[in-house]
Enzyme design. Structure first.
Site, PDB file in Angstrom:
ATOM      1  N   ASP A   1       0.844  -1.194   0.000  1.00 30.11           N
ATOM      2  CA  ASP A   1       0.000   0.000   0.000  1.00 30.11           C
ATOM      3  C   ASP A   1       0.880   1.245   0.000  1.00 30.11           C
ATOM      4  O   ASP A   1       1.400   1.632   1.037  1.00 30.11           O
ATOM      5  CB  ASP A   1      -0.903  -0.059   1.240  1.00 30.11           C
TER       6      ASP A   1
ATOM      7  N   GLU B   1      32.415   7.960   2.262  1.00 30.77           N
ATOM      8  CA  GLU B   1      33.071   7.803   3.567  1.00 30.77           C
ATOM      9  C   GLU B   1      32.050   8.171   4.625  1.00 30.77           C
ATOM     10  O   GLU B   1      31.821   9.347   4.889  1.00 30.77           O
ATOM     11  CB  GLU B   1      34.260   8.749   3.688  1.00 30.77           C
TER      12      GLU B   1
ATOM     13  N   GLU C   1      30.646   8.620   8.235  1.00 28.71           N
ATOM     14  CA  GLU C   1      31.032   8.793   9.637  1.00 28.71           C
ATOM     15  C   GLU C   1      29.798   8.652  10.523  1.00 28.71           C
ATOM     16  O   GLU C   1      28.682   8.966  10.097  1.00 28.71           O
ATOM     17  CB  GLU C   1      31.669  10.173   9.839  1.00 28.71           C
TER      18      GLU C   1
ATOM     19  N   GLU D   1      37.409   8.283  14.280  1.00 28.62           N
ATOM     20  CA  GLU D   1      37.473   9.636  13.723  1.00 28.62           C
ATOM     21  C   GLU D   1      37.884  10.635  14.811  1.00 28.62           C
ATOM     22  O   GLU D   1      38.121  10.262  15.950  1.00 28.62           O
ATOM     23  CB  GLU D   1      36.121  10.006  13.108  1.00 28.62           C
TER      24      GLU D   1
ATOM     25  N   GLU E   1      34.628   5.868  11.402  1.00 35.32           N
ATOM     26  CA  GLU E   1      34.430   5.858   9.945  1.00 35.32           C
ATOM     27  C   GLU E   1      34.794   4.469   9.435  1.00 35.32           C
ATOM     28  O   GLU E   1      35.781   3.883   9.869  1.00 35.32           O
ATOM     29  CB  GLU E   1      35.331   6.915   9.284  1.00 35.32           C
TER      30      GLU E   1
ATOM     31  N   HIS F   1      31.479  12.091   2.895  1.00 35.93           N
ATOM     32  CA  HIS F   1      32.189  12.569   1.698  1.00 35.93           C
ATOM     33  C   HIS F   1      31.819  11.669   0.539  1.00 35.93           C
ATOM     34  O   HIS F   1      31.809  10.445   0.681  1.00 35.93           O
ATOM     35  CB  HIS F   1      33.706  12.507   1.907  1.00 35.93           C
TER      36      HIS F   1
ATOM     37  N   ARG G   1      41.950  20.771   2.840  1.00 40.67           N
ATOM     38  CA  ARG G   1      40.648  20.142   3.074  1.00 40.67           C
ATOM     39  C   ARG G   1      39.540  21.118   3.435  1.00 40.67           C
ATOM     40  O   ARG G   1      38.483  20.707   3.882  1.00 40.67           O
ATOM     41  CB  ARG G   1      40.796  19.088   4.173  1.00 40.67           C
TER      42      ARG G   1
ATOM     43  N   GLU H   1      36.355  14.697  -4.551  1.00 36.91           N
ATOM     44  CA  GLU H   1      35.727  14.396  -3.267  1.00 36.91           C
ATOM     45  C   GLU H   1      34.817  15.559  -2.891  1.00 36.91           C
ATOM     46  O   GLU H   1      35.295  16.655  -2.590  1.00 36.91           O
ATOM     47  CB  GLU H   1      36.805  14.203  -2.195  1.00 36.91           C
TER      48      GLU H   1
ATOM     49  N   ARG I   1      32.611  17.271  -0.255  1.00 37.84           N
ATOM     50  CA  ARG I   1      32.770  17.136   1.186  1.00 37.84           C
ATOM     51  C   ARG I   1      31.581  17.612   2.023  1.00 37.84           C
ATOM     52  O   ARG I   1      31.574  17.443   3.229  1.00 37.84           O
ATOM     53  CB  ARG I   1      34.035  17.886   1.622  1.00 37.84           C
TER      54      ARG I   1
HETATM   55  P1  ADP Z   1      40.089  10.302   2.535  1.00 39.27           P
HETATM   56  O1  ADP Z   1      41.498  10.513   2.103  1.00 39.27           O
HETATM   57  O2  ADP Z   1      39.225  11.461   2.143  1.00 39.27           O
HETATM   58  O3  ADP Z   1      39.947   9.934   3.992  1.00 39.27           O
HETATM   59  P2  ADP Z   1      39.299   7.541   2.011  1.00 39.27           P
HETATM   60  O4  ADP Z   1      40.525   6.768   1.719  1.00 39.27           O
HETATM   61  O5  ADP Z   1      38.718   7.421   3.389  1.00 39.27           O
HETATM   62  O6  ADP Z   1      39.564   9.082   1.634  1.00 39.27           O
HETATM   63  O7  ADP Z   1      38.143   7.132   0.987  1.00 39.27           O
HETATM   64  C1  ADP Z   1      38.326   7.203  -0.381  1.00 39.27           C
HETATM   65  C2  ADP Z   1      37.140   6.604  -1.111  1.00 39.27           C
HETATM   66  O8  ADP Z   1      37.275   6.895  -2.512  1.00 39.27           O
HETATM   67  C3  ADP Z   1      37.033   5.093  -0.991  1.00 39.27           C
HETATM   68  O9  ADP Z   1      35.685   4.724  -0.841  1.00 39.27           O
HETATM   69  C4  ADP Z   1      37.556   4.627  -2.366  1.00 39.27           C
HETATM   70  O10 ADP Z   1      37.078   3.348  -2.776  1.00 39.27           O
HETATM   71  C5  ADP Z   1      37.016   5.713  -3.242  1.00 39.27           C
HETATM   72  N1  ADP Z   1      37.615   5.801  -4.596  1.00 39.27           N
HETATM   73  C6  ADP Z   1      38.836   5.424  -5.018  1.00 39.27           C
HETATM   74  N2  ADP Z   1      38.967   5.631  -6.344  1.00 39.27           N
HETATM   75  C7  ADP Z   1      37.792   6.160  -6.779  1.00 39.27           C
HETATM   76  C8  ADP Z   1      37.290   6.591  -8.041  1.00 39.27           C
HETATM   77  N3  ADP Z   1      38.015   6.541  -9.159  1.00 39.27           N
HETATM   78  N4  ADP Z   1      36.024   7.066  -8.095  1.00 39.27           N
HETATM   79  C9  ADP Z   1      35.262   7.155  -6.990  1.00 39.27           C
HETATM   80  N5  ADP Z   1      35.684   6.764  -5.780  1.00 39.27           N
HETATM   81  C10 ADP Z   1      36.927   6.271  -5.667  1.00 39.27           C
HETATM   82 MG    MG Z   2      37.360  12.159   2.836  1.00 36.17          MG
HETATM   83 MG    MG Z   3      36.518  11.159   7.815  1.00 39.54          MG
HETATM   84 MG    MG Z   4      38.355   8.941   4.985  1.00 47.02          MG
END
Ligand code: ADP
Ligand code: MG
Ligand code: MG
Ligand code: MG
Ligand code: MG
Length: 447
Positions: free
Chosen positions: A52, A130, A132, A187, A194, A243, A319, A336, A338
């Site tokens: 529903d 990512e 958190e 974190e 995270e 992120h 950042r 990324e 953010r």
């Molecule tokens: P940070 O340095 O911001 O803490 P993380 O290492 O925690 O980054 O997370 C990075 C994320 O980006 C992971 O989920 C990873 O699989 C992803 N990632 C890596 N390469 C690519 C890509 N080409 N496109 C999208 N995401 C990607």
């Molecule tokens: Mg990040």
């Molecule tokens: Mg983080």
């Molecule tokens: Mg991270």
């Protein structure tokens, strides 16, 4: 879809599955599910299970309430914890209307529509989130508090270990559901964690985020804790973000997928596609913020002083800006974003960010120069001079910006947009008209 109906039936039998959960998401990202005994599995796989729709928030009115669940066979997965009545499996579904057509109010159906637009341009969106979250204690009645396990207190040592242990259990459960966990860590905030899993295409990642939240909450509960994805549960501590790392892939010369953001000879080793995509994100950030940051509380995270973005700029170094380009090149080249927080509906958040980026690519927008100095250290005048705008400062402003951005509205479709806007205006008014503790603290004695 790679997995066929027969494969699902066979796997269910091999695993001794007794119950099937059919899951879908409402407009606000809350997961709904219908549980069926396994005798109904074949009927479910044929998309014949009705529900529903009028009792789901943001869906339909009573007159048109018969809706169907069409499972995506790829999402078949065992729920990785014991149930007294035998193994339970789940399937994530698209919602179809009584006319047996995909329902435009289903966030997953809507995301597929935007993914098709990307495909028509030759692109696949890849996303790595990512997420958190905080782990808080429950009180004696089981209600969540904002007390963390890992600070202060008489018996420090074992509570400190507690968070790590819970997180390990979460990782094991997620791996049991096929997640490829890249990292899990404590974190900045006390009690904040995270867990990162590997990127995948946009649809799979949106499904994964939903599953992730469900698993994290459930495991926390087993330890008597409460996991919250509320963006800013405690003033003065960092908030929780989501992120969204994103990139576009395209078919390379030999037919293999290559990262369309990477260009060995490009400026910053980024392709024109990457730069324009970033520009699209920046251009529509104010418009999509209400979707990526959907709560009154979301805007209490987007303030200076933590790692959350406030200003609309991009950088390949620090950042503080909205969009960061991590140093990784080649297949890992990505943008990324953010600002999003984990309270967002991931299907909607990915639809609007993809649409924004693609708009940049279509219009060949230019993101300007990266801001590699810390924007937080600039004065208001310096920012104005450089044309650096800010994200909306509260939900009301964000809703006005969404209302003014036709491209982002089109990424939601009329149905989702109308229901979202209606509900969020009410949410804001409800908040706005309440008298808050801060007002009493500051005004009651003085005026
Ligand atoms: P940070 O340095 O911001 O803490 P993380 O290492 O925690 O980054 O997370 C990075 C994320 O980006 C992971 O989920 C990873 O699989 C992803 N990632 C890596 N390469 C690519 C890509 N080409 N496109 C999208 N995401 C990607
Ligand atoms: Mg990040
Ligand atoms: Mg983080
Ligand atoms: Mg991270
Ligand atoms: Mg999967």
């Amino acid at each position: 879809t790679k997995v066929t109906k027969d494969v699902v039936l066979q796997r269910a039998e091999t695993l001794g599955v007794k119950f099937i959960k059919l899951q879908f998401s409402d407009v606000f990202g809350t997961t709904k599910n219908v549980a069926l005994p396994v005798s109904q599995l074949e009927k479910a796989l044929d998309g014949e299970i009705m529900f529903d729709g009028s009792s789901i928030e943001g869906f339909v009115r009573i007159e048109e309430s018969d809706m169907y669940l069409k499972p995506d066979f790829d999402t078949f997965s065992l729920i990785p914890w014991q149930s007294e009545n035998g193994p339970v499996a789940r399937l994530i579904c698209d919602v179809y209307g009584s006319n047996n057509k995909p329902f435009p109010g289903c966030p997953r159906v809507n995301l597929k529509r935007i993914i098709k637009e990307a495909e028509a341009m030759g692109f696949t969106m890849n996303v790595g989130p990512e997420a958190e979250f905080f782990l808080f204690e429950r009180d004696q009645e089981g209600r969540p508090t904002t007390n963390t396990r890992d600070h202060g207190g008489y018996f420090d040592l074992s509570p400190i270990d507690m968070g790590d242990e819970v997180r390990r259990s979460m990782v094991v459960a997620l791996e049991g559901m096929g997640f490829d966990i890249e990292a899990s860590h404590h974190e900045c905030g006390e009690g904040q964690h995270e867990i990162d899993f590997k990127y995948a295409n946009a649809l799979a990642t949106a499904d994964n985020i939903v599953t992730f939240k469900f698993v994290v909450r459930k495991i926390a509960m087993e330890y008597g804790l409460h996991a919250t994805f509320m963006p800013k549960p405690v003033f003065g501590k960092p908030g929780s973000g989501l992120h969204i790392n994103q990139s576009l892939f395209k078919k390379g010369k030999n037919g293999k997928e290559v990262n369309a953001f990477y260009d060995e000879n490009g400026k910053y080793k980024l392709s024109q596609t990457a730069l324009s995509y970033i520009a699209g994100l920046l251009a529509h950030a104010r418009g999509f913020c209400a979707i990526t940051n959907p709560l009154v509380n979301s805007y209490k995270r987007l303030v200076p002083g933590y790692e959350a973005p406030v200003y609309i700029a991009w950088s390949e170094k620090n950042r503080s800006p909205l969009v960061r380009i991590p140093a990784r090149r080649g297949v890992g080249t990505r943008a990324e974003l953010r600002n999003p927080d984990p309270a967002c509906n991931p299907y909607l958040a990915l639809a609007v960010t993809l649409k924004a980026g693609l708009d940049g690519v279509k219009r060949k927008l230019d993101p300007g120069a990266p801001e590699n100095v810390n924007i937080y250290h600039m004065t208001r005048e310096e920012r104005l001079q450089r044309g650096i705008r800010s994200l909306p400062t509260n939900l009301s402003e964000a809703l006005d910006e969404l209302e003014a951005d036709d491209l982002i509205k089109s990424a939601l479709g009329e149905h989702i947009y109308d229901r979202f806007m209606e509900a969020k205006r009410i949410e804001w008014d409800d908040y706005r008209t309440k008298v808050h503790q801060w007002e009493l603290d500051n005004y009651l004695a003085t005026y």
